[in-house]
Motif scaffolding. Structure first.
Motif, short mmCIF file in Angstrom:
data_model
loop_
_atom_site.label_atom_id
_atom_site.label_comp_id
_atom_site.label_asym_id
_atom_site.label_seq_id
_atom_site.Cartn_x
_atom_site.Cartn_y
_atom_site.Cartn_z
N GLY A 44 0.81 -1.21 0.00
CA GLY A 44 0.00 0.00 0.00
C GLY A 44 0.85 1.26 0.00
O GLY A 44 0.53 2.24 -0.68
N VAL A 45 1.96 1.23 0.74
CA VAL A 45 2.88 2.38 0.75
C VAL A 45 3.51 2.57 -0.62
O VAL A 45 3.63 3.70 -1.13
N VAL A 46 3.91 1.46 -1.26
CA VAL A 46 4.49 1.54 -2.61
C VAL A 46 3.49 2.15 -3.58
O VAL A 46 3.83 3.03 -4.38
N THR A 54 -3.07 2.41 -11.14
CA THR A 54 -4.28 1.72 -11.55
C THR A 54 -3.98 0.31 -12.02
O THR A 54 -4.74 -0.63 -11.77
N LEU A 55 -2.85 0.13 -12.71
CA LEU A 55 -2.47 -1.19 -13.19
C LEU A 55 -1.82 -2.03 -12.10
O LEU A 55 -1.99 -3.25 -12.05
N VAL A 56 -1.07 -1.38 -11.23
CA VAL A 56 -0.27 -2.13 -10.25
C VAL A 56 -1.12 -2.68 -9.12
O VAL A 56 -0.87 -3.79 -8.63
N LEU A 57 -2.13 -1.94 -8.66
CA LEU A 57 -2.95 -2.42 -7.54
C LEU A 57 -3.54 -3.80 -7.81
O LEU A 57 -3.35 -4.73 -7.02
N PRO A 58 -4.26 -4.03 -8.92
CA PRO A 58 -4.79 -5.38 -9.17
C PRO A 58 -3.67 -6.41 -9.36
O PRO A 58 -3.82 -7.57 -8.96
N SER A 59 -2.56 -5.98 -9.98
CA SER A 59 -1.45 -6.91 -10.20
C SER A 59 -0.87 -7.40 -8.89
O SER A 59 -0.56 -8.59 -8.72
N VAL A 60 -0.71 -6.49 -7.93
CA VAL A 60 -0.19 -6.86 -6.62
C VAL A 60 -1.16 -7.78 -5.90
O VAL A 60 -0.74 -8.71 -5.18
N MET A 61 -2.46 -7.59 -6.10
CA MET A 61 -3.43 -8.49 -5.51
C MET A 61 -3.27 -9.90 -6.07
O MET A 61 -3.33 -10.90 -5.34
N ILE A 108 -7.25 -6.74 2.23
CA ILE A 108 -6.38 -5.73 2.84
C ILE A 108 -5.81 -4.80 1.78
O ILE A 108 -5.63 -3.60 2.01
N LEU A 109 -5.55 -5.34 0.59
CA LEU A 109 -5.06 -4.51 -0.50
C LEU A 109 -6.18 -3.74 -1.19
O LEU A 109 -6.02 -2.58 -1.58
N LEU A 110 -7.34 -4.39 -1.34
CA LEU A 110 -8.42 -3.78 -2.11
C LEU A 110 -9.07 -2.61 -1.39
O LEU A 110 -9.33 -1.56 -2.00
N VAL A 111 -9.34 -2.74 -0.10
CA VAL A 111 -10.09 -1.71 0.62
C VAL A 111 -9.37 -0.37 0.61
O VAL A 111 -9.95 0.65 0.20
N PRO A 112 -8.07 -0.29 1.04
CA PRO A 112 -7.41 1.02 0.93
C PRO A 112 -7.16 1.42 -0.52
O PRO A 112 -7.12 2.61 -0.83
N GLY A 113 -6.99 0.42 -1.41
CA GLY A 113 -6.76 0.74 -2.81
C GLY A 113 -7.94 1.46 -3.44
O GLY A 113 -7.76 2.24 -4.39
N MET A 114 -9.14 1.24 -2.93
CA MET A 114 -10.32 1.92 -3.45
C MET A 114 -10.22 3.43 -3.24
O MET A 114 -10.85 4.21 -3.97
N LEU A 136 -11.48 2.41 -10.53
CA LEU A 136 -11.76 0.99 -10.39
C LEU A 136 -13.21 0.70 -10.78
O LEU A 136 -14.11 1.49 -10.49
N ASP A 137 -13.42 -0.42 -11.46
CA ASP A 137 -14.77 -0.85 -11.84
C ASP A 137 -15.23 -1.87 -10.80
O ASP A 137 -14.75 -3.00 -10.75
N LEU A 138 -16.20 -1.48 -9.95
CA LEU A 138 -16.62 -2.34 -8.85
C LEU A 138 -18.09 -2.71 -8.97
O LEU A 138 -18.83 -2.72 -7.99
N GLY A 139 -18.52 -3.04 -10.19
CA GLY A 139 -19.88 -3.49 -10.39
C GLY A 139 -20.04 -4.96 -10.03
O GLY A 139 -19.09 -5.64 -9.61
#
Length: 279
Positions: free
Chosen positions: A40-42, A58-65, A121-127, A133-136
């Motif tokens: 999250g810091v990165v 935007t690309l890295v958050l899902p990749s890290v997940m 843990i990654l998704l919630v702060p990433g929002m 993000l598409d969260l449908g």
């Protein structure tokens, strides 16, 4: 009730109990949340960077997940097997009728919970860090099958590795190759920016496909333009992850049975004495 079914149900309960115990001590809790918080810091410091007009965060958050699924599935499972082989837990399970069934179901359940928590843990702060993000409903369904298929693809692999490692201190033999795979799997930078031969190598392993699958779940369709083929390739994702899952599910029982047959009180005592000498 058939004894094997009863053992599996007991394993499910055991997995939930052990998962709760993981978060009941400060050391275990820190070990579980440190890596997602560090990522999250990165991500926070990558907010101003772009690739082909798309914010890199935007690309890295899902990749890290997706990478988190691989790390937890492989390292979590192999680490637990190594530790509990050395402390005698595995030996006690082997000497109980259908004990190995309950043991493996329990460990699989526990690590699967770890995977889900790590993703959240990654998704919630990433929002709050990523605006587009598409969260449908479709996104959540895609994320669900990617996470579950990723768990099935990585957990057996972790079990095989844990059966082959001599002791828990050998985890570095797994961590270093995984770190190398991350570098060529489009986690921190799109795979399309790498040389063609590295793109080919990266697409053999599940790290890239899990990252791609999570990106397809959370990002708008326009973001697929920076991928290798300009599309999310869901069928290929299912095919590659499914192939790893089938290979692991075929190989893991064979390796685990051989490992369990080698377990004996004398072997456990020898490992304990060796650990005491190292200490």
């Amino acid at each position: 009730m058939h004894p094997m079914v009863y053992a599996a149900r007991t394993g499910l309960r055991r997995g939930l109990i052990e998962f709760r115990q993981t978060y009941s001590t400060a050391t275990d809790l820190f070990g579980q949340i440190f890596w997602p918080l560090a990522m999250g810091v990165v991500l926070f410091f990558m907010r101003g960077d772009t690739f082909d007009g798309v914010p890199l965060v935007t690309l890295v958050l899902p990749s890290v997940m997706g990478m988190s699924i691989v790390f937890t599935g492989v390292l979590g499972t192999s680490g637990v097997l190594c530790v509990e082989r050395e402390d005698g837990t595995l030996l006690r399970a082997r000497t109980t009728p259908y004990g190995m069934v309950g043991y493996l179901v329990g460990k699989t359940t526990m690590v699967t919970y770890w995977i889900v928590v790590g993703v959240l843990i990654l998704l919630v702060p990433g929002m709050f860090l990523v605006d587009d993000l598409d969260l449908g409903v479709g996104s959540w369904l895609t994320l669900l099958w990617v996470v579950l298929l990723g768990a099935v693809a990585t957990l057996p692999l972790g079990a095989v590795i844990g059966s082959l490692l001599p002791n828990p201190r050998s985890q570095g033999l797994v961590t270093l190759p995984l770190a190398g795979l991350i570098a060529i799997s489009g986690i921190f930078y799109p795979l399309a920016a790498l040389p063609a031969w590295l793109q080919t190598v990266g697409q053999v392993f599940p790290v890239y496909w899990l990252g791609l699958g999570v990106r397809s779940a959370l990002l708008p369709d326009e973001a697929a333009a920076v991928e290798v083929t300009g599309s999310w390739r869901h069928l290929e994702t299912i095919g590659v992850l499914g192939a790893w899952a089938v290979a692991g599910l075929v190989l893991a029982p064979i390796v685990l049975r051989r490992m369990a047959r080698r377990e004996a009180g004398s072997a456990m005592a020898a490992r304990r004495d060796a650990a005491l000498r190292r200490a």
